[in-house]
Design a protein around this motif. Structure first.
Motif, PDB file in Angstrom:
ATOM      1  N   LEU A   1       0.815  -1.206   0.000  1.00  0.00           N
ATOM      2  CA  LEU A   1       0.000   0.000   0.000  1.00  0.00           C
ATOM      3  C   LEU A   1       0.856   1.265   0.000  1.00  0.00           C
ATOM      4  O   LEU A   1       0.463   2.280  -0.561  1.00  0.00           O
ATOM      5  CB  LEU A   1      -0.941  -0.008   1.203  1.00  0.00           C
ATOM      6  CG  LEU A   1      -2.070   1.007   1.174  1.00  0.00           C
ATOM      7  CD1 LEU A   1      -2.955   0.792  -0.046  1.00  0.00           C
ATOM      8  CD2 LEU A   1      -2.889   0.924   2.422  1.00  0.00           C
ATOM      9  N   ASP A   2       2.053   1.197   0.595  1.00  0.00           N
ATOM     10  CA  ASP A   2       2.944   2.362   0.614  1.00  0.00           C
ATOM     11  C   ASP A   2       3.444   2.741  -0.773  1.00  0.00           C
ATOM     12  O   ASP A   2       3.923   3.848  -0.974  1.00  0.00           O
ATOM     13  CB  ASP A   2       4.150   2.102   1.518  1.00  0.00           C
ATOM     14  CG  ASP A   2       3.754   1.995   2.976  1.00  0.00           C
ATOM     15  OD1 ASP A   2       2.658   2.462   3.326  1.00  0.00           O
ATOM     16  OD2 ASP A   2       4.538   1.435   3.758  1.00  0.00           O
ATOM     17  N   SER A   3       3.349   1.823  -1.730  1.00  0.00           N
ATOM     18  CA  SER A   3       3.824   2.106  -3.086  1.00  0.00           C
ATOM     19  C   SER A   3       2.748   2.766  -3.954  1.00  0.00           C
ATOM     20  O   SER A   3       3.011   3.095  -5.098  1.00  0.00           O
ATOM     21  CB  SER A   3       4.310   0.815  -3.756  1.00  0.00           C
ATOM     22  OG  SER A   3       3.217  -0.053  -3.988  1.00  0.00           O
ATOM     23  N   ILE A   4       1.554   2.950  -3.415  1.00  0.00           N
ATOM     24  CA  ILE A   4       0.458   3.531  -4.194  1.00  0.00           C
ATOM     25  C   ILE A   4       0.269   4.990  -3.806  1.00  0.00           C
ATOM     26  O   ILE A   4       0.053   5.307  -2.640  1.00  0.00           O
ATOM     27  CB  ILE A   4      -0.853   2.745  -3.950  1.00  0.00           C
ATOM     28  CG1 ILE A   4      -0.693   1.310  -4.431  1.00  0.00           C
ATOM     29  CG2 ILE A   4      -2.025   3.427  -4.655  1.00  0.00           C
ATOM     30  CD1 ILE A   4      -1.865   0.419  -4.112  1.00  0.00           C
ATOM     31  N   GLN A   5       0.348   5.869  -4.797  1.00  0.00           N
ATOM     32  CA  GLN A   5       0.124   7.294  -4.571  1.00  0.00           C
ATOM     33  C   GLN A   5      -1.343   7.630  -4.757  1.00  0.00           C
ATOM     34  O   GLN A   5      -1.939   8.342  -3.967  1.00  0.00           O
ATOM     35  CB  GLN A   5       0.973   8.119  -5.529  1.00  0.00           C
ATOM     36  CG  GLN A   5       0.767   9.601  -5.395  1.00  0.00           C
ATOM     37  CD  GLN A   5       1.616  10.369  -6.396  1.00  0.00           C
ATOM     38  OE1 GLN A   5       2.502   9.819  -7.039  1.00  0.00           O
ATOM     39  NE2 GLN A   5       1.344  11.629  -6.537  1.00  0.00           N
ATOM     40  N   SER A   6      -1.937   7.125  -5.820  1.00  0.00           N
ATOM     41  CA  SER A   6      -3.355   7.324  -6.076  1.00  0.00           C
ATOM     42  C   SER A   6      -3.866   6.127  -6.860  1.00  0.00           C
ATOM     43  O   SER A   6      -3.086   5.364  -7.428  1.00  0.00           O
ATOM     44  CB  SER A   6      -3.603   8.623  -6.848  1.00  0.00           C
ATOM     45  OG  SER A   6      -3.038   8.539  -8.135  1.00  0.00           O
ATOM     46  N   MET A   7      -5.192   5.984  -6.893  1.00  0.00           N
ATOM     47  CA  MET A   7      -5.765   4.808  -7.514  1.00  0.00           C
ATOM     48  C   MET A   7      -7.124   5.184  -8.097  1.00  0.00           C
ATOM     49  O   MET A   7      -7.857   5.991  -7.520  1.00  0.00           O
ATOM     50  CB  MET A   7      -5.900   3.734  -6.432  1.00  0.00           C
ATOM     51  CG  MET A   7      -6.535   2.473  -6.835  1.00  0.00           C
ATOM     52  SD  MET A   7      -6.303   1.153  -5.611  1.00  0.00           S
ATOM     53  CE  MET A   7      -6.970   1.853  -4.134  1.00  0.00           C
ATOM     54  N   GLU A   8      -7.451   4.629  -9.233  1.00  0.00           N
ATOM     55  CA  GLU A   8      -8.761   4.773  -9.841  1.00  0.00           C
ATOM     56  C   GLU A   8      -9.386   3.389  -9.891  1.00  0.00           C
ATOM     57  O   GLU A   8      -8.824   2.473 -10.498  1.00  0.00           O
ATOM     58  CB  GLU A   8      -8.668   5.363 -11.243  1.00  0.00           C
ATOM     59  CG  GLU A   8     -10.018   5.504 -11.917  1.00  0.00           C
ATOM     60  CD  GLU A   8      -9.914   6.044 -13.335  1.00  0.00           C
ATOM     61  OE1 GLU A   8      -8.874   5.810 -13.987  1.00  0.00           O
ATOM     62  OE2 GLU A   8     -10.869   6.689 -13.775  1.00  0.00           O
TER      63      GLU A   8
END
Length: 136
Positions: A110-117
């Motif tokens: 989860l720490d590698s995700i900046q934003s998500m669609e």
């Protein structure tokens, strides 16, 4: 110093001079999204606020909590609009075909995700025939 004799003071209060300038510029960008897909945008601020159940299934938990129409099962998988394991993952435009669950493998950190669609409805052609989420 204290005294019983009243003292009259003349106090003058003045409002200082001030000046404000507002510049309005027109741009060609829309204020509202005009994307035709049913989707949910998840940013780092929302990721930090949601109470996620475990580190091994944090992405599944995030998608389940942040997206309408997504349900979780007891194995940590999420199901978009009731479909069983009909999900597709894409990270920076690169599809991931591996199983993403806490039962069969480790999920993307989860720490590698900046934003998500998260696309919950019918996905656009670039994602194929599955429900999709993509992150940057």
């Amino acid at each position: 110093m204290r005294s019983s004799v009243p003292v009259n003071l003349s106090v003058k209060m003045a409002v200082p001079n001030s000046a404000e300038e507002v510049t309005v510029e027109a741009t060609a960008e829309d204020l509202l999204e005009n994307t035709p897909t049913f989707h949910t945008d998840v940013d780092r601020d929302l990721i930090n606020k949601l109470p996620l159940e475990s580190s091994s299934s944090s992405v599944s938990s995030l998608v389940t909590l942040a997206t309408p129409g997504v349900a979780a099962d007891s194995n940590g998988l999420f199901h978009g609009l009731g479909d069983h394991a009909d999900n597709s993952f894409s990270v920076d435009g690169q599809p991931i075909t591996d199983q993403q669950s806490k039962v069969f493998s480790n999920q993307i950190p989860l720490d590698s995700i900046q934003s998500m669609e998260v696309i919950s409805g019918a996905p656009p052609a670039e994602f194929g025939a599955r429900r999709a989420w993509s992150s940057t």
